[in-house]
Design an enzyme around this catalytic site. Structure first.
Site, PDB file in Angstrom:
ATOM      1  CD  GLU A  42     -11.678  12.192  -0.230  1.00  0.00           C
ATOM      2  OE1 GLU A  42     -12.555  11.617   0.410  1.00  0.00           O
ATOM      3  OE2 GLU A  42     -10.457  12.008  -0.049  1.00  0.00           O
ATOM      4  CG  ASP A  52      -2.092   3.036  -1.011  1.00  0.00           C
ATOM      5  OD1 ASP A  52      -2.382   2.866   0.188  1.00  0.00           O
ATOM      6  OD2 ASP A  52      -2.384   4.068  -1.638  1.00  0.00           O
ATOM      7  CD  GLU A 104      -3.466   5.675   1.824  1.00  0.00           C
ATOM      8  OE1 GLU A 104      -3.154   4.489   2.033  1.00  0.00           O
ATOM      9  OE2 GLU A 104      -3.484   6.201   0.688  1.00  0.00           O
ATOM     10  CE  LYS A 154      -2.271   7.538  -5.641  1.00  0.00           C
ATOM     11  NZ  LYS A 154      -3.042   8.037  -4.509  1.00  0.00           N
ATOM     12  NE  ARG A 214      -5.380  13.439  -5.315  1.00  0.00           N
ATOM     13  CZ  ARG A 214      -5.432  12.262  -4.701  1.00  0.00           C
ATOM     14  NH1 ARG A 214      -5.311  11.142  -5.404  1.00  0.00           N
ATOM     15  NH2 ARG A 214      -5.592  12.200  -3.405  1.00  0.00           N
ATOM     16  CB  THR A 230       4.841   6.566   0.557  1.00  0.00           C
ATOM     17  OG1 THR A 230       4.415   6.343  -0.791  1.00  0.00           O
ATOM     18  CG2 THR A 230       3.749   6.114   1.519  1.00  0.00           C
ATOM     19  CG  HIS A 278     -10.588   8.382  -1.015  1.00  0.00           C
ATOM     20  ND1 HIS A 278     -10.084   9.659  -1.162  1.00  0.00           N
ATOM     21  CD2 HIS A 278      -9.915   7.605  -1.906  1.00  0.00           C
ATOM     22  CE1 HIS A 278      -9.131   9.646  -2.091  1.00  0.00           C
ATOM     23  NE2 HIS A 278      -9.010   8.411  -2.557  1.00  0.00           N
ATOM     24  CD  GLU A 318      -4.645   9.133  -1.939  1.00  0.00           C
ATOM     25  OE1 GLU A 318      -4.158   8.027  -1.645  1.00  0.00           O
ATOM     26  OE2 GLU A 318      -5.354   9.331  -2.947  1.00  0.00           O
ATOM     27  CD  GLN A 345      -4.387   9.358  -8.678  1.00  0.00           C
ATOM     28  OE1 GLN A 345      -4.131  10.337  -7.989  1.00  0.00           O
ATOM     29  NE2 GLN A 345      -5.091   8.344  -8.220  1.00  0.00           N
ATOM     30  CG  ASP A 358      -0.693   7.288  -1.580  1.00  0.00           C
ATOM     31  OD1 ASP A 358       0.388   7.426  -2.173  1.00  0.00           O
ATOM     32  OD2 ASP A 358      -1.712   6.809  -2.108  1.00  0.00           O
TER      33      ASP A 358
HETATM   34 MN    MN Z   1      -3.567   5.956  -1.394  1.00  0.00          MN
END
Ligand code: MN
Length: 440
Positions: A387, A142, A215, A267, A251, A271, A149, A213, A254, A247
């Site tokens: 975000e 990734d 992507e 993560k 948080r 996925t 971002h 996420e 993380q 993804d």
């Molecule tokens: Mn990602």
């Protein structure tokens, strides 16, 4: 330099599969995405997985098509691979083969084709098939190519120093977990170490700041030998195409685990990718120059090429939609949370692949590269809840009076993508949907 379009991109082309000609259809004749599926059983034995091509609201069964329909001699071996469900072997066969099959399928599915009467017997409604991963990714990496971002998240974590000094020089990435890549469906909320305050020790508990996420997934077609970097001017010959990629991110886990080696268990629990591989060939009408601010550093020579400057980027509109359990029960449709574009990526697919192999690292057919979260520069264009909610400080209002900062159990996250350009037929990537299940 112009994008290498050919007769398969002709906007006047129409299919004898009538649903493929409807405006707004993700899978018109100009797209021809590749997936792996099996028909729903009749209550008896399950049919084997086989390759298919989405066309309108149907899927062309390549296991049947190779048997039921006459094909040119050089196309039959490719259909044999795909009919057996061996998409990795087809991807390894390279762009001339990919283009040969695309041209043959375009002609066969076009209005007036002699093959139409045979292929009519080889269609299944998309609603009546079960999809699998197109191929099991052997490896998954990734990246972090979404600069908006990176700036927003960097500001939340390091207000004085949001973008680290390496960002505009080196495509940042980490090695992800291939075993937990799937098609979505139910996604179980992970448990992990969470440190809620500076004073208290961490606890092992269900994630409370679960996020998605937005992507793109880039699928490697042709591999490279260990020790042999892929130069920029050959990088796209190694990439078959794209899908959507979510993804999923914990948080709170993380924030505690990411230093000094980057994301790990925050993560690797899931996925999700969309099931249809849209080829780079299908995306030819939507190629654009790589845009960078004039005072940014120029890419080092191994990350630069004439093609990349003029057409390295891809114009794909990307959207996130959400439907909570309460909305589902009330019959309310999903609501759109954000819209952004793959043009906002700081690095192109070719640069990501060239960089990945630049130390001699070997890639293989079906290896999966995530682009990183593709957010736009404006409010409302964030490709994650981190975000959109400013790190959980600002709740997002939903229909029916609900709010969200992060995902709750029962929430369904849907990623969608599509391409539009003057003189081209709109094509779509389809969607990937995942619903949060309670922690086990
Ligand atoms: Mn990602």
């Amino acid at each position: 330099m112009t994008a290498p379009t050919d007769a398969t991109h002709d906007p006047a082309l129409r299919s004898w599969v009538s649903s493929a000609n409807l405006p707004g259809c993700d899978f018109p004749l100009q797209n021809l995405p590749l997936g792996r599926f099996r028909p729903h059983g009749d209550g008896g034995q399950l049919a084997p997985w086989r390759g298919g091509i989405a066309i309108g609201d149907q899927v062309l069964d390549l296991a049947l098509a190779r048997q039921q329909c006459p094909w040119p001699d050089d196309v039959q071996p490719l259909l044999d691979l795909l009919g057996q469900g061996d998409l990795a072997a087809f991807l390894a066969s390279g762009r001339p083969a990919w283009r040969r099959l695309r041209a043959a399928l375009s002609a066969a599915l076009a209005e007036g084709s002699d093959q139409g009467p045979f292929l009519e017997l080889c269609l299944h409604p998309l609603a009546a098939v079960e999809m699998a991963l197109p191929l099991a990714p052997r490896d998954y990496t990734d990246f972090y190519a979404g600069i908006h971002h990176a700036v927003t998240v960097g500001t939340l974590m390091r207000p004085d120093n949001p973008l680290l000094p390496n960002y505009k020089w080196v495509p940042i990435g980490y090695h992800g977990r291939a075993s937990s890549v799937g098609l979505g469906g139910g996604v179980r909320r992970p448990r992990g170490q969470i440190k809620s305050s500076a004073e208290a020790p961490p606890t092992y508990a269900p994630c409370r700041r679960l996020d998605y996420e937005l992507e793109l997934g880039l699928w490697v077609g042709v591999g490279n030998a260990l020790g042999e970097p892929v130069p920029m001017d050959q990088a796209e010959d190694h990439l078959y195409g794209v899908s959507l990629l979510n993804d999923w991110s914990a948080r709170d886990m993380q924030a505690w685990e990411y230093q000094p080696l980057g994301p790990f268990l925050a993560k690797s629990f899931a996925t999700s990718v969309s099931p249809w591989l849209v080829s780079l060939d299908a995306l030819a009408p939507f190629r654009r120059p790589l845009q960078r601010p004039a005072d940014d550093p120029q890419p080092l020579p191994y990350l630069d090429s004439e093609f990349n400057r003029s057409l390295g980027a891809i114009d794909i509109t990307l959207e996130v939609w959400l439907q909570t359990a309460a909305m589902r029960q009330a019959g309310q449709p999903p609501v759109r949370l954000s819209q952004s574009n793959a043009l906002d990526a700081y690095w192109t697919p070719a640069q990501l692949l060239a960089h990945h192999t630049s130390n001699g690292c070997n890639l293989a057919p079906g290896d999966l590269l995530g682009t990183g979260t593709l957010s736009g520069p404006a409010a409302g264009q964030g490709g994650s809840l981190l975000e959109l909610s400013l790190g959980g400080k600002q709740a997002i209002a939903l229909p029916g009076g609900q709010t969200r900062t992060f995902l709750e159990d029962g929430d369904t996250v849907i990623l969608r993508g599509y391409c539009q350009a003057p003189g081209a037929v709109r094509i779509g990537l389809g969607e990937v949907a995942g619903t949060v299940l309670p922690a086990g």
